[in-house]
Design a protein around this motif. Sequence first.
Motif, short mmCIF file in Angstrom:
data_model
loop_
_atom_site.label_atom_id
_atom_site.label_comp_id
_atom_site.label_asym_id
_atom_site.label_seq_id
_atom_site.Cartn_x
_atom_site.Cartn_y
_atom_site.Cartn_z
N ALA A 32 -0.03 -8.97 -19.07
CA ALA A 32 -0.23 -7.52 -19.07
C ALA A 32 -0.92 -7.07 -17.80
O ALA A 32 -0.51 -6.11 -17.16
N ALA A 33 -2.00 -7.76 -17.42
CA ALA A 33 -2.72 -7.39 -16.21
C ALA A 33 -1.85 -7.62 -14.98
O ALA A 33 -1.86 -6.83 -14.04
N GLN A 34 -1.10 -8.71 -15.00
CA GLN A 34 -0.26 -9.04 -13.86
C GLN A 34 0.77 -7.94 -13.60
O GLN A 34 1.05 -7.60 -12.46
N SER A 35 1.32 -7.37 -14.67
CA SER A 35 2.37 -6.38 -14.52
C SER A 35 1.86 -5.10 -13.87
O SER A 35 2.65 -4.30 -13.37
N GLU A 36 0.53 -4.89 -13.85
CA GLU A 36 -0.04 -3.69 -13.26
C GLU A 36 -0.24 -3.82 -11.76
O GLU A 36 -0.56 -2.84 -11.09
N ILE A 37 -0.09 -5.01 -11.21
CA ILE A 37 -0.27 -5.22 -9.77
C ILE A 37 1.02 -4.86 -9.06
O ILE A 37 2.09 -5.38 -9.40
N PRO A 38 0.99 -3.96 -8.06
CA PRO A 38 2.22 -3.58 -7.35
C PRO A 38 2.91 -4.78 -6.72
O PRO A 38 2.25 -5.71 -6.23
N GLU A 39 4.22 -4.77 -6.72
CA GLU A 39 4.99 -5.86 -6.14
C GLU A 39 4.66 -6.04 -4.66
O GLU A 39 4.61 -7.16 -4.14
N GLU A 40 4.41 -4.94 -3.95
CA GLU A 40 4.05 -5.03 -2.54
C GLU A 40 2.75 -5.81 -2.35
O GLU A 40 2.62 -6.62 -1.44
N THR A 41 1.79 -5.57 -3.25
CA THR A 41 0.51 -6.28 -3.18
C THR A 41 0.70 -7.76 -3.48
O THR A 41 0.13 -8.63 -2.82
N LEU A 42 1.50 -8.07 -4.50
CA LEU A 42 1.77 -9.47 -4.82
C LEU A 42 2.43 -10.18 -3.64
O LEU A 42 2.12 -11.35 -3.36
N ALA A 43 3.31 -9.48 -2.94
CA ALA A 43 3.95 -10.07 -1.77
C ALA A 43 2.93 -10.34 -0.67
O ALA A 43 3.00 -11.36 0.02
N GLN A 44 1.97 -9.42 -0.50
CA GLN A 44 0.92 -9.63 0.50
C GLN A 44 0.05 -10.82 0.14
O GLN A 44 -0.33 -11.62 1.01
N ILE A 45 -0.28 -10.93 -1.14
CA ILE A 45 -1.11 -12.06 -1.59
C ILE A 45 -0.38 -13.37 -1.36
O ILE A 45 -0.97 -14.35 -0.88
N LYS A 46 0.90 -13.41 -1.68
CA LYS A 46 1.69 -14.62 -1.46
C LYS A 46 1.76 -14.97 0.02
O LYS A 46 1.64 -16.14 0.41
N ALA A 47 1.93 -13.95 0.86
CA ALA A 47 2.01 -14.18 2.31
C ALA A 47 0.70 -14.72 2.87
O ALA A 47 0.70 -15.46 3.86
N LYS A 48 -0.40 -14.37 2.23
CA LYS A 48 -1.70 -14.87 2.67
C LYS A 48 -1.92 -16.32 2.25
O LYS A 48 -2.85 -16.98 2.72
N GLY A 49 -1.08 -16.81 1.35
CA GLY A 49 -1.18 -18.21 0.96
C GLY A 49 -1.89 -18.43 -0.34
O GLY A 49 -2.53 -19.47 -0.54
N PHE A 50 -1.78 -17.49 -1.28
CA PHE A 50 -2.44 -17.63 -2.56
C PHE A 50 -1.45 -17.48 -3.69
O PHE A 50 -0.43 -16.80 -3.56
N SER A 51 -1.78 -18.10 -4.80
CA SER A 51 -0.95 -17.98 -5.98
C SER A 51 -0.95 -16.54 -6.48
O SER A 51 -1.96 -15.85 -6.43
N THR A 52 0.20 -16.08 -6.97
CA THR A 52 0.29 -14.75 -7.54
C THR A 52 0.20 -14.77 -9.07
O THR A 52 0.41 -13.76 -9.72
N ASN A 53 -0.15 -15.92 -9.63
CA ASN A 53 -0.37 -16.01 -11.06
C ASN A 53 -1.76 -15.47 -11.40
O ASN A 53 -2.74 -15.78 -10.74
N ASN A 54 -1.84 -14.65 -12.43
CA ASN A 54 -3.12 -14.17 -12.95
C ASN A 54 -3.92 -13.40 -11.89
O ASN A 54 -5.14 -13.54 -11.81
#
Length: 276
Positions: A32-54
């Motif tokens: 539920a919390a994960q679904s509230e994070i914008p996809e653009e933000t998740l992409a930035q987090i992944k690009a920084k080298g971090f898991s996008t889980n939780n």
Amino acid sequence: MKKQHSFIFSILFTAAFVTLAACQKDQKPETAAQSEIPEETLAQIKAKGFSTNNVRAYNGGYIVENDIFLDQESLTTESSTPNVRIAEVEQYRTNNLVRNLPRVIRIKVSNLGAAYIQGTDLAIQRYNALGLNITFQRVTSGSANITIKGFYEGPSGGFITLGYAGFPTRNGNPYSSVNMNTHPQAYGSNPDVQYVGSVIQHELGHCIGFRHTDYMNRAFSCGASGAGNEGAGSIGAVHIPGTPTGPDAGSWMLACSNGGNQTFNANDIIALNYLY
């Protein structure tokens, strides 16, 4: 750092602990919390080298990997340092480290109880005993490089966050805060100083540039529910020479902990001496 939390039997500690994970206690993904994070933000987090889980939105930024805080500047700033990825369990650092050595890093504890103050003193004592080119000093007045402060958050999804921190800035300063959970289910109503000190020790490791020892495979310390590769990305996951290429069960920078007193092992000391 996180720690797994049993609702039948309350466990005291896990990583911010990014943990120790620095971090937080381990948590199962919160869809539920994960679904509230914008996809653009998740992409930035992944690009920084971090898991996008939780991923969790918190205080104007995001907590990733349960105990690492990324603000908007961290997500948008590009790194010019090459990244190195080694697919083993060993010691890793970020691209940014504390510079201008030798250096005294001043730490202030803000509005926390005696166990957190004593835990800070214990963590400082452990670092300073190594004779590094960075030393820590707790101050009660004036400016501080790192402020240790509290937040209040209960367990979720079977885990509870013990603490969280971030990584050094591009200009060579340590991350400026360590946040410790004051909820009674994190450390109990009478927190154990060695337990609290071990989490602070782990989070200070993030502040000076250490990533989780098992960043490539978090299942090593977190179990199946916390499995995953955190990734390197632009933050960096640079192997520290001289540290092992196999599992290192005693490391102070493992992503998750079963609780209790956990300090530096021999390989941690090698890594700290290599960098500082």
